[in-house]
Write a protein that holds these residues in place. Structure first.
Motif, PDB file in Angstrom:
ATOM      1  N   TYR A   1       0.847  -1.185   0.000  1.00  0.00           N
ATOM      2  CA  TYR A   1       0.000   0.000   0.000  1.00  0.00           C
ATOM      3  C   TYR A   1       0.885   1.239   0.000  1.00  0.00           C
ATOM      4  O   TYR A   1       1.827   1.343   0.788  1.00  0.00           O
TER       5      TYR A   1
ATOM      6  N   THR B   1      -1.346   8.090   0.015  1.00  0.00           N
ATOM      7  CA  THR B   1      -1.639   9.126  -0.970  1.00  0.00           C
ATOM      8  C   THR B   1      -1.187  10.501  -0.497  1.00  0.00           C
ATOM      9  O   THR B   1      -1.065  11.421  -1.299  1.00  0.00           O
TER      10      THR B   1
ATOM     11  N   SER C   1     -10.394   3.435  -9.138  1.00  0.00           N
ATOM     12  CA  SER C   1      -9.378   3.888  -8.196  1.00  0.00           C
ATOM     13  C   SER C   1      -9.037   2.778  -7.208  1.00  0.00           C
ATOM     14  O   SER C   1      -9.917   2.044  -6.745  1.00  0.00           O
TER      15      SER C   1
ATOM     16  N   GLU D   1      -5.363   7.919   3.262  1.00  0.00           N
ATOM     17  CA  GLU D   1      -5.765   6.887   2.337  1.00  0.00           C
ATOM     18  C   GLU D   1      -4.535   6.231   1.721  1.00  0.00           C
ATOM     19  O   GLU D   1      -3.451   6.810   1.699  1.00  0.00           O
TER      20      GLU D   1
ATOM     21  N   VAL E   1      -3.111   3.720  -1.649  1.00  0.00           N
ATOM     22  CA  VAL E   1      -3.314   3.061  -2.942  1.00  0.00           C
ATOM     23  C   VAL E   1      -2.898   1.612  -2.785  1.00  0.00           C
ATOM     24  O   VAL E   1      -1.750   1.317  -2.445  1.00  0.00           O
TER      25      VAL E   1
ATOM     26  N   SER F   1      -7.517   3.472  -4.333  1.00  0.00           N
ATOM     27  CA  SER F   1      -7.406   4.077  -3.006  1.00  0.00           C
ATOM     28  C   SER F   1      -8.749   3.993  -2.299  1.00  0.00           C
ATOM     29  O   SER F   1      -9.799   3.792  -2.914  1.00  0.00           O
TER      30      SER F   1
END
Length: 330
Positions: free
Chosen positions: A14, A17, A274, A26, A28, A276
């Motif tokens: 991960y 962001t 997305s 958050e 990604v 995220s």
């Protein structure tokens, strides 16, 4: 069946962001709960569109990125543990050979450097370099040239020679032929197959070219949105794919035989969602013409379709891929 050389279990990566407060930042989900194995001497083809997480997965296997969760084992040893020391067990050949070679160093120096770093004497290094360049069909007189003085195919042979000189067990090949013209691609692929047979190498072969991956691979792993959608033996995946995303990828390949030109086509439209924020349901649901309400809320687990064939679809094996018009937007 032999023991796995590479075993990836529940791997996650991960990337933050940078938006929001630290506690509510958050992420990604570039690689999200991926598991796979590669056995000695085997080629696993990794396919999927741009942004699916293929290169991030390759960097994790090479140890260039730390995982968020999960384990990567070579010969049963976690590569991030203190017990793991043989970093030369895995090496890589990258997409653009020109950018992976030092423009200020001759070919010989580029090949000599990894050997001297690993304690090989200069005399032994010279013999090993001469031996290796012959195996990749590179003439000795090219060793005194700089990368810009070589063709693209010659540059890629230098990259391959550098990768195999320390006799790794696994080569990560990230789009190794995409920068080459078609005739040079074929020659490079055949050389890779010859080297695999001579040294017993295992390959993780990453590419967008489905014809190439079918030619090179024993097994195929299809990724989308950071997850594995389908995996299995190459002929099983090509002959009886079970996931709609795999079907759409195969539909994008121009048919070679005239009788295949009337086959049903499922063409993708739109962009990948997305990665995220919180993820619910199947990653492919927003672009899948076979999606049902459960696909948007329930995350599919891998469903066994055969001896070595699995698909992450709630309705795998139940969908009729022959229904629909000749060209269906997915």
């Amino acid at each position: 069946m032999s023991e796995p050389l590479l075993e990836v279990s529940c791997l996650k990566k991960y990337f933050p962001t940078g938006r929001g407060l630290r506690k509510s930042r958050e992420f990604v989900r570039a690689v999200d709960d991926v598991s796979l194995v590669i056995r000695p001497g085997e080629t696993l083809g990794l396919v999927g569109e741009s942004g699916s997480g293929k290169t991030t997965l390759a960097k994790l296997i090479l140890g260039l990125l730390p995982p968020t969760e999960g384990t990567i084992r070579i010969d049963g040893t976690d590569i991030h543990s203190r017990a793991y020391r043989a970093r030369h067990d895995v090496d890589a050949v990258f997409q653009d050979p020109a950018s992976s070679l030092n423009p200020r160093a001759t070919v010989y120096r580029s090949l000599e450097r990894p050997l001297t770093v690993n304690g090989v004497s200069k005399s032994d290094a010279r013999e090993l370099i001469y031996e290796t360049v012959e195996k990749v069909n590179l003439r000795r007189e090219l060793l005194d040239r700089f990368p810009h003085e070589l063709s693209g195919g010659q540059q890629q042979r230098v990259s391959i020679a550098r990768a195999i000189m320390l006799r790794p067990k696994l080569l990560v090949l990230d789009e190794p032929t995409s920068a080459l013209d078609v005739s040079v691609q074929a020659q490079t692929l055949n050389e890779l197959l010859d080297l695999q047979e001579k040294f017993g190498l295992a390959y993780l072969f990453i590419t967008h070219n489905l014809s190439v991956v079918r030619y090179m691979s024993d097994r195929i792993c299809v990724m989308y949105g950071g997850k594995v959608m389908e995996t299995g033996e190459a002929e099983a995946v090509y002959g009886a794919c079970a996931h709609p995303y795999t079907l759409s990828l195969l539909s994008s390949v121009p048919p070679l035989h005239p009788r295949e030109r009337s086959r049903k086509k499922y063409l993708l439209s739109g962009d990948m969602p997305s990665l995220s924020g919180e993820q619910k349901g199947c990653r492919f649901a927003s672009r899948c013409s076979f999606a049902r309400e459960a696909c948007r809320t329930d995350e599919p687990a891998m469903k066994r379709m055969g001896a070595d064939h699995e698909a992450a679809c709630l309705y795998a094996g139940e969908l009729d891929f022959m229904k629909g018009s000749d060209e269906t937007d997915v």
